[in-house]
Design a protein around this motif. Structure first.
Motif, PDB file in Angstrom:
ATOM      1  N   LEU A  23       8.900  -2.286  -5.856  1.00  0.00           N
ATOM      2  CA  LEU A  23       7.305  -4.355  -6.056  1.00  0.00           C
ATOM      3  C   LEU A  23       6.772  -4.391  -5.044  1.00  0.00           C
ATOM      4  O   LEU A  23       5.897  -4.038  -4.466  1.00  0.00           O
ATOM      5  CB  LEU A  23       7.763  -4.615  -6.766  1.00  0.00           C
ATOM      6  CG  LEU A  23       6.406  -5.935  -7.172  1.00  0.00           C
ATOM      7  CD1 LEU A  23       4.862  -5.154  -7.661  1.00  0.00           C
ATOM      8  CD2 LEU A  23       6.331  -7.104  -7.419  1.00  0.00           C
ATOM      9  N   HIS A  24       7.640  -4.366  -3.884  1.00  0.00           N
ATOM     10  CA  HIS A  24       7.715  -4.267  -1.976  1.00  0.00           C
ATOM     11  C   HIS A  24       7.242  -3.567  -1.567  1.00  0.00           C
ATOM     12  O   HIS A  24       5.599  -3.466  -0.773  1.00  0.00           O
ATOM     13  CB  HIS A  24       8.763  -4.557  -1.152  1.00  0.00           C
ATOM     14  CG  HIS A  24       7.866  -5.475  -0.382  1.00  0.00           C
ATOM     15  ND1 HIS A  24       9.645  -5.273   1.533  1.00  0.00           N
ATOM     16  CD2 HIS A  24       7.263  -6.277   0.317  1.00  0.00           C
ATOM     17  CE1 HIS A  24       8.766  -5.891   2.012  1.00  0.00           C
ATOM     18  NE2 HIS A  24       7.731  -5.966   1.746  1.00  0.00           N
ATOM     19  N   GLN A  25       7.162  -2.601  -1.884  1.00  0.00           N
ATOM     20  CA  GLN A  25       6.979  -0.715  -1.647  1.00  0.00           C
ATOM     21  C   GLN A  25       5.370  -0.543  -2.049  1.00  0.00           C
ATOM     22  O   GLN A  25       4.334  -0.120  -1.516  1.00  0.00           O
ATOM     23  CB  GLN A  25       7.842   0.363  -1.620  1.00  0.00           C
ATOM     24  CG  GLN A  25       9.442  -0.054  -0.739  1.00  0.00           C
ATOM     25  CD  GLN A  25       8.928   0.019   1.049  1.00  0.00           C
ATOM     26  OE1 GLN A  25       8.033   0.079   1.578  1.00  0.00           O
ATOM     27  NE2 GLN A  25       9.264  -0.729   1.396  1.00  0.00           N
ATOM     28  N   MET A  26       5.598  -0.764  -3.431  1.00  0.00           N
ATOM     29  CA  MET A  26       4.318  -0.593  -4.257  1.00  0.00           C
ATOM     30  C   MET A  26       3.042  -1.725  -3.356  1.00  0.00           C
ATOM     31  O   MET A  26       1.815  -1.487  -3.178  1.00  0.00           O
ATOM     32  CB  MET A  26       4.345  -0.706  -5.495  1.00  0.00           C
ATOM     33  CG  MET A  26       3.348  -0.236  -6.470  1.00  0.00           C
ATOM     34  SD  MET A  26       2.048  -1.281  -6.439  1.00  0.00           S
ATOM     35  CE  MET A  26       2.331  -2.547  -7.449  1.00  0.00           C
ATOM     36  N   LEU A  27       2.653  -2.233  -3.289  1.00  0.00           N
ATOM     37  CA  LEU A  27       2.163  -3.662  -2.476  1.00  0.00           C
ATOM     38  C   LEU A  27       2.043  -3.127  -1.543  1.00  0.00           C
ATOM     39  O   LEU A  27       0.593  -3.298  -0.677  1.00  0.00           O
ATOM     40  CB  LEU A  27       2.927  -5.580  -2.509  1.00  0.00           C
ATOM     41  CG  LEU A  27       2.941  -5.274  -3.599  1.00  0.00           C
ATOM     42  CD1 LEU A  27       3.724  -7.134  -3.976  1.00  0.00           C
ATOM     43  CD2 LEU A  27       1.521  -5.967  -4.491  1.00  0.00           C
ATOM     44  N   LEU A  28       2.526  -3.255  -0.286  1.00  0.00           N
ATOM     45  CA  LEU A  28       2.513  -2.219   1.030  1.00  0.00           C
ATOM     46  C   LEU A  28       2.360  -0.994   0.683  1.00  0.00           C
ATOM     47  O   LEU A  28       0.589  -1.232   2.441  1.00  0.00           O
ATOM     48  CB  LEU A  28       4.000  -1.871   1.842  1.00  0.00           C
ATOM     49  CG  LEU A  28       5.022  -2.880   1.727  1.00  0.00           C
ATOM     50  CD1 LEU A  28       6.297  -2.881   2.834  1.00  0.00           C
ATOM     51  CD2 LEU A  28       3.995  -4.427   3.293  1.00  0.00           C
ATOM     52  N   SER A  29       1.802  -0.648   0.220  1.00  0.00           N
ATOM     53  CA  SER A  29       1.116   0.761   0.756  1.00  0.00           C
ATOM     54  C   SER A  29      -0.329   0.940  -0.702  1.00  0.00           C
ATOM     55  O   SER A  29      -1.209   1.600  -0.705  1.00  0.00           O
ATOM     56  CB  SER A  29       1.642   1.969  -0.626  1.00  0.00           C
ATOM     57  OG  SER A  29       2.154   1.870  -1.867  1.00  0.00           O
TER      58      SER A  29
END
Length: 530
Positions: free
Chosen positions: A55-61
């Motif tokens: 989820l962190h990587q998804m929000l960053l992108s």
């Protein structure tokens, strides 16, 4: 991770739509597999740590949130997912925020976790809010009688027939129904022109979807645009609403560290204590600096924070911050200036052992800048996104838009010069009064890369053409230098030179005719016979 996502554009209930978008992406993209825990096997589940990573990587992108989302914020979002039954543990428990960054197993429930989008109440409903009458609807004020030609400013789009009618009216009749523009009239002009520009920038059919216009005070707009110091910071008439002296002194100390005051204490960790003092003050305020009433408006501006719309987002925030109470706008200006200076100060000691200075600034003050009166599950993420953009562009966003100030002043001066009739009074000849047009300004639109290259080429060629004309007409250049420079110009820019001197170009392209070779008679070889 390459999940299809789209930008949630400005409109009502944008925060709810963002929640549903994140939920949809998380449910569709989070990898599920079989896990073993306490001698039991659980299918189609995931660990809390794996969910946080994904989820962190998804929000960053994701362009709706940006690169400033931290892992801790992702943990907080997953806790809200657990509370709202977006996820549950493998035993079916949910409703609490006791999720931690560990190997506890969770799964998706079978029921849909999406939040319903409320339907706005129709205008005719008994409980609906009655729309505040707009100054643009008061046609009587924006209409004026025709008057003498020598006293009238000719407008570009004015009907000549109306001019002829005005010349035939008696002067006494023209002056009979005139009234003076009141302070309330001027305030309505400030309010309506500002909101008209804001609506055009946001691209909304109506601002009623994102703004309760009862909370728009035209006196705030006038104060924020006219009462500023030489640095562009709002000045206050009532000093009791200003920052306390000790807070302002602490902010100056941090903004100018370490050059502010030689008499200040120098014990280790002093700057951290000062920073905590400033943050504690801003969190002690009764409401965020952007106010609860304007929360929905600023949430919708977040939809414009895309790389290709940066200039539009700056203009939208520039107008939105004009609606703030002057005391809130002043605090916001001083806070953003301090945050920006601290972030760029290489001499500032680390204010946190594990977090960078810029990240600390954004995440410390985001909660006291933007927040809703009713708890919103995405408040922290949305506030971080907005505060990061505000800090990077605060000089442009929190400055007075000169184009708007000039448009309003010109419109007011124009209405003062013309004859303004009383409401409901028609012209002497029975015709309808002429309507004064509201000033409308168009904004730039995005062009393609090919169009940009074409415009760039045309601009550069025009500059070269002007340079060529300068070489030809400059009287301070000797003829020898002029010929030399023209020859160099012709060599470097033959196309532009040929358009200016087509005859010389055609002559230069003619094939050069070589002179005929001399007839050289062959010398006869010496022969014994001859």
């Amino acid at each position: 991770m390459n999940m299809s996502s789209h930008v949630i554009t400005p409109g009502p209930y944008r925060a709810t739509k963002l929640w549903n978008e994140v939920t949809r992406l998380f449910r569709a993209g989070m990898p599920l597999r079989k896990h073993r825990q306490n001698f039991r096997h659980y299918a189609s589940c995931f660990t809390a740590s794996a969910a946080i990573d994904w989820l962190h990587q998804m929000l960053l992108s994701n362009s709706n949130f940006g690169p400033d989302v931290t892992r801790q914020q992702t943990v907080q979002l997953l806790k809200k997912f657990l509370k709202n039954h977006v996820i549950e543990d493998v035993k079916g428990r949910f409703g609490r925020e006791d999720l931690e960054d560990n190997n506890t197993l969770y799964r998706f429930p079978s029921t849909s976790p999406l939040k319903p989008i409320p339907c706005p109440a129709p205008a005719s409903a008994p409980g609906s809010i009655k729309k505040r009458p707009s100054f643009r609807d008061k046609e009587g004020f924006f209409k004026f009688r025709s008057f003498k030609k020598q006293e009238r400013e000719t407008q570009e789009n004015e009907d000549p027939a109306l001019q002829a009618e005005g010349e035939n009216q008696p002067i006494g009749e023209q002056q009979g129904q005139r009234r003076v523009m009141t302070v309330e009239d001027e305030q309505e002009i400030w309010r309506d022109i500002t909101l008209t520009h804001l609506q055009r920038i946001l691209g909304c059919a109506s601002l009623d979807e994102v703004l309760d216009q009862r909370h728009v005070n035209p006196q705030n707009i006038i104060h924020n645009m006219t009462k500023v110091n030489k640095h562009g910071v709002v000045t206050l008439d009532d000093k009791t609403n200003d920052l306390p002296h000790w807070v302002l002194s602490a902010m100056k100390s941090l903004a100018n560290w370490p050059k502010y005051d030689n008499a200040q204490p120098s014990y280790p960790g002093f700057e951290r204590d000062v920073f905590k003092t400033v943050s504690d003050y801003f969190y002690s305020l009764l409401q965020p600096l952007l106010t609860y009433e304007l929360y929905e408006l600023f949430i919708n501006v977040l939809g414009l924070l895309q790389p290709q719309c940066e200039r539009v987002a700056i203009e939208a925030l520039q107008l939105c911050t004009l609606l703030l109470p002057p005391a809130s706008r002043r605090k916001l200006q001083l806070l953003m200036r301090m945050m920006s200076r601290i972030s760029q100060n290489v001499d500032m000691p680390r204010l946190h052992p594990a977090i960078g200075t810029r990240t600390l600034m954004v995440h410390t003050f985001s909660g006291c800048v933007l927040g809703s009166a009713v708890e919103c599950d995405l408040d922290e993420l949305l506030a971080t996104r907005l505060v990061s953009f505000l800090m990077d562009h605060h000089q442009s966003i929190l400055s007075v838009p000169e184009y708007l100030l000039n448009a309003i002043n010109d419109h007011i001066q124009y209405l003062r010069r013309v004859q303004v009739p009383l409401d409901g009074v028609s012209n002497v000849d029975g015709s309808e009064p002429v309507c004064v047009p509201m000033p409308i300004y168009a904004f730039c639109h995005q062009i393609s890369g090919a169009e940009f290259e074409q415009q760039k080429l045309e601009a550069s060629q025009k500059a070269m053409e002007e340079l060529l004309e300068m070489l030809l007409t400059d009287k301070h250049i000797s003829e020898k230098d002029r010929r030399k420079k023209l020859k160099q110009f012709q060599k470097q820019y033959p196309d532009i030179y040929s358009r200016r001197f087509p005859s010389s170009h055609s002559e230069s392209n003619k094939p050069k005719i070589k002179p005929p070779l001399l007839n050289i008679k062959k010398t006869k070889a010496f022969s014994i016979r001859n």
